[in-house]
Design an enzyme around this catalytic site. Structure first.
Site, PDB file in Angstrom:
ATOM      1  N   SER A  98      -9.829   1.589   3.202  1.00  0.00           N
ATOM      2  CA  SER A  98      -8.853   2.336   2.074  1.00  0.00           C
ATOM      3  C   SER A  98      -7.835   1.636   1.402  1.00  0.00           C
ATOM      4  CB  SER A  98      -8.206   3.334   3.170  1.00  0.00           C
ATOM      5  OG  SER A  98      -7.352   2.595   4.121  1.00  0.00           O
ATOM      6  N   SER A 125      -9.924  -1.060   7.248  1.00  0.00           N
ATOM      7  CA  SER A 125      -9.569  -0.696   5.932  1.00  0.00           C
ATOM      8  C   SER A 125      -8.619  -2.093   5.465  1.00  0.00           C
ATOM      9  CB  SER A 125      -8.457   0.339   5.859  1.00  0.00           C
ATOM     10  OG  SER A 125      -9.138   1.600   5.838  1.00  0.00           O
ATOM     11  N   LYS A 172       0.825  -1.335   0.121  1.00  0.00           N
ATOM     12  CA  LYS A 172       0.122   0.115   0.129  1.00  0.00           C
ATOM     13  C   LYS A 172       0.930   1.069   0.118  1.00  0.00           C
ATOM     14  CE  LYS A 172      -3.949   2.058   2.723  1.00  0.00           C
ATOM     15  NZ  LYS A 172      -4.879   1.742   3.741  1.00  0.00           N
TER      16      LYS A 172
END
Ligand code: GLN
Length: 504
Positions: free
Chosen positions: A155, A179, A80
């Site tokens: 997210s 997330s 990420k």
């Protein structure tokens, strides 16, 4: 035969160890797939790191030739874009960090590099990890590999979509209020949030420091355990990192029966307002399946669940308003300096242009909650309720080994469906936020399909008891077929990649 890109970490390990393929071939098969498919489908990546990947793969091949047997040696992965990577742009999904190239690796990026993994790229995300759909990315939204008109969750939507699209066997995400678990559920992959403090946060760009936690996305629970073995453990650079010893997480998976395992079903997690009835029914069927594997079920109450969202949306914005003060147009990233302008003007213009709407909304909310006169009424009160939420779980864990329920109240929703209504978006995290506030480990495993879209089953454990969570998840997975279903994007064939998949 199956292409290399559809293989699990375990399968790739065997192929590499038996020299049936090289790490470079594995890396190139994944890179080719990403280059052929990502842009026109899910758009999971902000940066593809082909040169780094090829270099790391060559080094992995040398280590393999020298008899190195590290479990993740030569395994490709995606991070990420909130995890700093030395010399590789790290944006946190924000314009304010568009050209930010860190001078240091996050502890976790470094550990994975030392373990011999191969970095394929950096995944798209909601700006500073604020969101549940990846539509808050300052660059572009990511799409769901099961239906390109729908969101992948967030997210960490880029990481989840990438694993669901078979661009990498694993990716790392971060979970502050859900997330990892929520996008894991929406993309039909395993998403695991470890206990707060289990995995070092050093070098993770902070959103809400008392909640943020790094964890893996994989396509099997066994792979999840393998990644956890590599990333868990104390880090002297992170003062909130726990000193506790780390077990071998794969050892917990040998026990496939759930005989005698006590599972709590919180009343507040079923048939509640805002929950899709078909998701509710699907999760209940999964729980009946757990019972058929020998688990003892009991209904419990987590009475403060209803205050979870309100508590989180005071604490997380409060912490973010402090953490994001460092982006001032001077120290990092975007800097807008008009000739002759004063310092205040630099702050205002850089932050004004660099941050998106949701980030600004949260900075304003958090600053308000922390301001003198309101601190006691909002922030302090929220901290007290946080303790009550934790005590709810403590009471349940006196009699039960784990809590089970839905990960998300709904399946993946269409792009744009909730962007105008922040409250509707926040409701997605109804069942994941309490766990985060209590600092507990939790996983989402593929557990059903509703209208062609994946449903996740959430399993929550005691602090530091990741092993029990993984054991239950594994027993469920191994006795069901859900994890074997492949998303439509995963099934797209890339011709060169198929050739690279045949043994040499
Ligand atoms: N969706 C939640 C939020 O918007 C959780 C985000 C997260 O876990 N990073 O804050």
């Amino acid at each position: 035969m199956d292409p290399l890109t559809s293989r699990s970490i375990r399968e790739l390990r065997e192929l590499l160890d038996q020299r049936e393929v090289s790490a470079l071939e594995v890396a190139r098969a994944h890179l080719e797939r990403i280059e052929a498919v990502d842009e026109s489908t899910v758009r999971s990546l902000l940066t593809v790191t082909r040169d780094v990947a090829e270099e790391q793969a060559r080094r992995a091949d040398e280590r393999l030739a020298n008899g190195d047997t590290q479990p993740l040696l030569g395994i490709p992965m995606i991070l990420k874009d909130v995890l700093t990577t030395r010399g590789i742009r790290t944006t946190a999904g924000s314009k304010i960090l568009e050209n930010f190239v860190p001078i240091e690796d996050a502890t976790i990026s470094r550990r994975l590099a030392e373990a011999g993994t191969v970095l394929l790229g950096k995944a798209n995300m909601d700006e500073f990890a604020m969101g549940s759909s990846t539509e808050n990315s300052a660059y572009f939204p990511t799409r769901n590999p099961w239906d390109l008109d729908r969101v992948p969750g967030g997210s960490s939507g880029g990481s989840a979509a990438a694993v669901g699209a078979e661009f990498a066997p694993f990716a790392l995400g971060t979970d502050t209020g859900g997330s990892i678990r929520q996008p894991g559920a929406l993309c039909g992959v395993v998403g695991f949030k470890p206990t707060y403090g289990r995995v070092s946060r050093y070098g993770l760009i902070a959103f809400a420091s008392s909640l943020d936690q790094i964890g893996p996305f994989t396509r099997s629970v066994e792979d999840c355990a393998l990644v956890m073995n590599a990333i868990a453990g104390h880090d002297p650079c992170d003062s909130t990192s726990l000193q506790a010893s780390v077990p071998d997480y794969t050892a917990a998976l040998r026990e496939v029966s759930l005989k005698g395992v006590r599972l709590a079903l919180p009343r507040e997690y079923f048939s509640v307002e805002g929950m899709e009835p078909s998701v509710d029914a699907s999760v209940k069927a999964s729980i009946a399946h757990l019972e058929s594997l020998g688990a003892n079920l009991g209904e419990v109450s987590l009475p403060h669940t209803q205050y979870g969202l309100a508590t989180y949306y005071l604490i997380a914005p409060a912490e973010c308003s402090a953490n994001l003060a460092r982006y001032d147009g001077v120290k990092y990233g975007l800097s807008i300096r008009e000739p002759g302008a004063g310092l205040w003007d630099v702050y205002e213009r850089s932050r004004g242009a660099g941050f998106g709407r949701e980030v600004k909304r949260r900075i304003i909310l958090g600053t308000y909650a922390l301001s003198s006169g309101y601190y006691d009424a909002y922030y302090l009160k929220a901290q007290k309720v946080r303790t009550l939420i934790k005590q709810d779980f403590d009471a349940v864990f006196e009699k039960f080994d784990a809590v089970v329920g839905p990960t998300s109240p709904n399946v993946a929703f269409p792009l744009g469906a909730k962007t105008q209504d922040p409250l509707a978006m926040y409701l997605n995290d109804l069942f994941t936020i309490p766990t985060s506030l209590a600092g507990l480990p939790g996983v989402s495993v593929p557990a059903g399909m509703v209208d062609g879209l994946p449903v996740g089953l959430q399993i929550i454990g005691k602090a530091l008891d990741e092993s029990t969570v993984l054991r239950i998840a594994h027993a469920f997975e191994q006795s069901t077929e859900w994890h074997t279903l492949r998303s439509p994007v995963a099934q797209r064939v890339v011709s060169r990649e198929s050739r690279a998949g045949s043994p040499i």
